[in-house]
Scaffold this active site. Structure first.
Site, short mmCIF file in Angstrom:
data_model
loop_
_atom_site.label_atom_id
_atom_site.label_comp_id
_atom_site.label_asym_id
_atom_site.label_seq_id
_atom_site.Cartn_x
_atom_site.Cartn_y
_atom_site.Cartn_z
CD GLU A 150 -65.05 -16.60 44.95
OE1 GLU A 150 -65.09 -15.54 44.78
OE2 GLU A 150 -64.69 -17.37 43.69
CD GLU B 151 -68.42 -16.02 41.22
OE1 GLU B 151 -68.40 -15.31 40.28
OE2 GLU B 151 -67.85 -15.88 42.35
#
Length: 526
Positions: free
Chosen positions: A258, A151
């Site tokens: 995710e 991320e």
């Protein structure tokens, strides 16, 4: 995993057997997923926080016990047919805080040459120790998908976009792979690259911080549902399609690394068909459908639920459990009972190709010291020579292989006229035929507090030619200019000044010298 793509998708959960709302033992033997559908996930996730003793099955203050506990639960998941994945929420190596502590420009400090590089190496040593202990009972290494620095397109972790440059991110990712693989002999890791969602159909945005095909096996992305409705599902489809196409073009595996329904509750959720709708959305596009797996997060507690579970209360069952059961029954989704022979596949491996990269200084970094080390990694080939040159000169300076670090290294001292400006550093790798095998240029900004502008030595007579005597001034005689400055062989080379009018009884006296060639000599970088 590539054989699954387009046919099935592995359902995965973080801490599937070490956290849960409906389980009593958190030792790898029970699971909310199993209690819900009668099967474990097809993919199991853990994090380096377990090695630090900050998450189960780790034990605070006991690194070896934490490692052994994690190995045990991962071996159990492997024995159940599951694929293993391992993320990393790393501590802040500068401040001592956690992964959410974004102070300190951490990446610049943990790269080679940084003052926290040794601390980062110690952290990687823990990961390597875990990887090397993760073996079957007969000694075969168990493969794991390792997903560091995830991320990074966001700015909530210290390795995020606001706190590191693009080149710093690429280099710390490369450094991590090289350290584990080449220094610690970890060869049971596959490496996953997973920026957060938001890139849409932009290949360039997705690949902005991509460290290269030599360092990544799995291309993924992370995206969580916050009740946005169809816009989120359509966005996931677009981004899954983008990632899938990039993976196909590069010979990689694509995955939904995710996902999750944020702030899921037992009752009162807005999208009760979340799981089946997401599966249907992915299946609606032939490219988006080609995700190898989809991993949701852990059931840490009432405020962190990502998988429905049997509540044990017939008057208040989890309202999303029926949809999760339908999701399990979909032929597209694979849980542990559908994963057969995952580790028995025979594949053709590709030969390693030569590669070079400049480890330091990274592009767009600031040079603050009078001398800096240029470090270059050359992989999978033995060059005839490695050289660097600096903008404004064609001179190529040799770099020498440091056997301890594995880098080709050289010291670079920026010239005075480069201070306050950008400078291009170009590295070339030559083969035995004299051809350039690899070339890379990094642009840096030079901002040194004090830099040598020029130097005068008096080793030989010509060294004194740039010194002009401009007289002496005293309280008794005023100013005179009939002295001289010349070379002397005294003490191996000195400047001799003749000042005939100096008077030891004067209250003040001055000698004046003019450096005639100072500007020219500084320009020559001497």
């Amino acid at each position: 995993m590539n054989q699954l793509r387009g046919k099935n998708i592995l359902f995965g959960q973080q801490h599937a057997t070490t956290e849960g709302m409906s389980i009593t033992a958190k030792d790898g033997t029970q699971s909310d997923t199993f209690n819900s559908v009668g099967a474990y996930p097809g993919l199991f996730g853990w994090d380096t926080l377990s090695l630090e003793g900050k998450e189960k099955p780790g034990v605070t203050g006991h690194a070896e016990q934490s490692r052994d506990n994690l190995v045990a639960v991962m071996k159990k998941a492997y024995a159940d047919g599951g694929v293993l994945t391992f993320s990393s929420h790393m501590p802040n190596f500068v401040t001592g805080g956690d992964f959410y502590d974004t102070k300190g420009n951490v990446v610049s400090h943990i790269l080679p040459g940084g003052d926290k590089n040794a601390a980062y190496n110690a952290f990687l040593d823990q990961i390597a120790g875990f990887a090397l202990h993760l073996k079957t009972d007969d000694g075969r290494p168990i493969p794991v998908i390792f997903r560091p620095f995830h991320e990074q397109s966001g700015s909530w972790f210290w390795w995020g976009a606001a706190f590191t440059t693009t080149d710093e991110y690429k280099e710390i990712y490369r450094y991590t792979v090289e350290y584990l693989r080449d220094k610690k002999d970890v060869h049971n890791f596959l490496y996953a690259y997973s920026p957060g969602g938001g890139f849409g159909d932009s290949v360039d945005t997705y690949l902005k911080t991509y460290p290269g095909d030599d360092y990544v096996d799995i291309l993924g992305f992370d995206s969580y549902y916050n009740g946005e409705g169809d816009s989120w599902f359509n966005g996931v489809k677009t981004e899954a399609k983008t990632v899938s196409n990039i993976a196909d073009s590069r010979g990689k595996v694509a995955a939904f690394t995710e996902f999750g329904y944020q702030k899921m509750k037992v009752t009162g959720n807005t999208t009760l068909d979340f799981y089946t709708k997401l599966a249907s959305t992915l299946k609606s596009d032939p490219d988006a459908k080609k995700m190898a797996f989809m991993l949701t997060w852990a059931n840490f507690g009432p405020d962190s639920i990502y998988v429905p579970y049997p509540t044990g209360d017939p008057n208040q069952e989890h309202e999303m459990l029926p949809d999760f059961k339908k999701y399990y029954q979909d032929a597209y989704t694979l849980f542990s009972d559908g994963v057969i022979g995952a580790y028995d596949k025979k594949v053709n491996t590709a030969s390693e190709q030569g590669f070079m990269h400049i480890a330091s200084p990274t592009g767009q970094s600031t040079i603050k010291e009078a001398s800096t080390t240029i470090r270059v990694r050359v992989l999978n080939e033995t060059p005839d020579r490695v050289v660097y040159s600096v903008q404004g000169s064609d001179t190529e300076y040799p770099m020498v292989l440091n056997p301890d670090s594995g880098y080709y290294e050289a010291q670079w001292t920026p010239a005075a006229e480069q201070n306050g400006k950008t400078a291009d550093i170009t590295v070339k790798v030559y083969g035995s035929s004299g051809a350039v095998l690899h070339e890379q240029t990094n642009t840096v900004f030079v901002k040194i507090g004090e830099v040598l502008a020029g130097a005068y030595t008096f080793d030989t007579a010509p060294d004194a030619e740039g010194i002009q005597y401009n007289g002496e001034y005293t309280s008794s005689s005023g100013g005179t200019n009939d002295g001289s400055a010349a070379y002397s062989d005294f003490n191996g080379g000195s400047l001799k000044i003749s000042a005939p009018h100096l008077n030891g009884t004067d209250s003040w006296q001055e000698l004046k010298l003019e450096l005639k060639n100072a500007k020219a000599k500084a320009g020559a970088g001497s």
